[in-house]
Design an enzyme around this catalytic site. Sequence first.
Site, PDB file in Angstrom:
ATOM      1  N   MET A   1      -1.453   1.001   8.849  1.00 28.91           N
ATOM      2  CA  MET A   1      -1.460   2.120   8.854  1.00 28.91           C
ATOM      3  C   MET A   1      -0.244   2.574   8.086  1.00 28.91           C
ATOM      4  O   MET A   1       0.507   1.713   7.166  1.00 28.91           O
ATOM      5  CB  MET A   1      -0.923   2.508  10.136  1.00 28.91           C
ATOM      6  CG  MET A   1       0.245   1.964  10.833  1.00 28.91           C
ATOM      7  SD  MET A   1       0.760   2.269  12.606  1.00 28.91           S
ATOM      8  CE  MET A   1       0.668   4.106  12.156  1.00 28.91           C
TER       9      MET A   1
ATOM     10  N   ASP B   1      -8.071  -3.384  -6.945  1.00 29.35           N
ATOM     11  CA  ASP B   1      -7.290  -2.141  -6.490  1.00 29.35           C
ATOM     12  C   ASP B   1      -5.852  -2.609  -6.320  1.00 29.35           C
ATOM     13  O   ASP B   1      -5.536  -3.607  -6.537  1.00 29.35           O
ATOM     14  CB  ASP B   1      -7.831  -1.291  -5.393  1.00 29.35           C
ATOM     15  CG  ASP B   1      -8.235  -2.361  -4.168  1.00 29.35           C
ATOM     16  OD1 ASP B   1      -7.606  -3.111  -3.745  1.00 29.35           O
ATOM     17  OD2 ASP B   1      -9.345  -2.306  -3.481  1.00 29.35           O
TER      18      ASP B   1
ATOM     19  N   LYS C   1      -6.677   2.430  -5.414  1.00 25.25           N
ATOM     20  CA  LYS C   1      -6.400   3.633  -4.728  1.00 25.25           C
ATOM     21  C   LYS C   1      -4.802   3.677  -4.393  1.00 25.25           C
ATOM     22  O   LYS C   1      -4.425   2.986  -3.324  1.00 25.25           O
ATOM     23  CB  LYS C   1      -7.072   3.737  -3.528  1.00 25.25           C
ATOM     24  CG  LYS C   1      -8.600   3.345  -3.829  1.00 25.25           C
ATOM     25  CD  LYS C   1      -9.513   3.116  -2.321  1.00 25.25           C
ATOM     26  CE  LYS C   1     -10.760   2.918  -2.792  1.00 25.25           C
ATOM     27  NZ  LYS C   1     -11.777   3.022  -1.661  1.00 25.25           N
TER      28      LYS C   1
END
Lengths: 249, 249
Positions: free
Chosen positions: B170, B35, B57
Amino acid sequence: PRGFVQLVGAGPGAADLLTLRALRALGEADVIVHDRLVSEEVLDLARRDARRIFVGKKRALHCVPQEGINTLLVELAREGLRVVRLKGGDPFIFGRGGEEAQALAEAGIPFEVVPGVTAALGCAAQAGIPLTHRDAARMLTFVTGHTREGRLDLDFAALARPGQTLAIYMGLTTLPQLRDGLAREGFDPGTPAALIERGGSPRQRELRGTLTEIVARAPGWAGDGPVLLLLGEAVAHGALPARAEAAFA
Amino acid sequence: PRGFVQLVGAGPGAADLLTLRALRALGEADVIVHDRLVSEEVLDLARRDARRIFVGKKRALHCVPQEGINTLLVELAREGLRVVRLKGGDPFIFGRGGEEAQALAEAGIPFEVVPGVTAALGCAAQAGIPLTHRDAARMLTFVTGHTREGRLDLDFAALARPGQTLAIYMGLTTLPQLRDGLAREGFDPGTPAALIERGGSPRQRELRGTLTEIVARAPGWAGDGPVLLLLGEAVAHGALPARAEAAFA
């Protein structure tokens, strides 16, 4: 030449869980300062003629206190040596690497920190237990089961909150205190758990069950290696890895 | 031949923070399923003729949904291939490795999990920030700053408790929500913090200050890389590593 220090994470035990950066550091070191949690298998990757200094810490037998280790690192570097301070797992998780880094910075010694695979990650990978899970655990908490005057000194209210996996680096003797402390805060003692001995090493063993079952069965099960408790709903979402030895051959 | 799958942690970015076991897996793989969080530098360590499949992603651009990845891994293994599923950091920390392992187990595909240095450890080592500290943080909590319908969906009461370091994987946009959610639970916004971009890679950057300062300055500071927030009193116990380049030469 100017000396320097590398604070190096040795990973959970198996030599091939060392990072490439750690391997290089070991290959170039003049002296290795290590503790009990570092396996022989890892030490064997060091430069043949590197001096080895054992400073570590068996419970109830603090060979060298932390201040002594700090001073030793500074002195070795001042002799112009390449020093590797080799620590089990990662230097900055329960390893007092922070104190060593501060002592080196204060003494003006150049240093770097080489991260490592911390024990919980090695345990989880080998046991097939996810530490986080979309449905079961979106938080992961590491804590040590240290005691103060014989009592387990933990923030049980925080640990008892749902939706997290707990990875507890601990001793066996305090397991009942852990169960009781959590239960007082409303934690379900039927929560899935796994007790892992010699995690991330070729000799890893696992005891699975609910927290209640683990506490009951641990004394008869455990050997003399360090243990780690994984606790939380995600533990039930594990899938046992199966190395197809034929396929690997 | 029978196929199999290795779920491999690629570490935080720098190629030399790969483990030896991961390097071997990459060298033997027929196909690499990876990914966006895996760096080119790491991919370059794979077998030259290995097929590469990118499944991942980007926020708001889910190229392949998780179920599709699970199916892909099973199908590739059934073709008799050695499959490496390469994931940034560690496969079992916020990587959905648990779901992939379960899918493989259910399909009867042999697999193993190779742990990796999770991003927070790479960030902390490079920034010289201890994640635990005897005096300041005896607990370490990992959490992702995921949102549900635009709102940050976290257990702020747990995160606001003292004596821990928070490592928050985050996005930048939710930083103000994080500050507000913590403040509502009594968390001091003057707590030391570090925002780290491209952590553990050669291009790591750090923004240091209190939580209040970080939230205010982050929008003008950040680039487009993934960020991680370290938050807690231990952050103030850091010591900036200084690689004595002369000594290393």
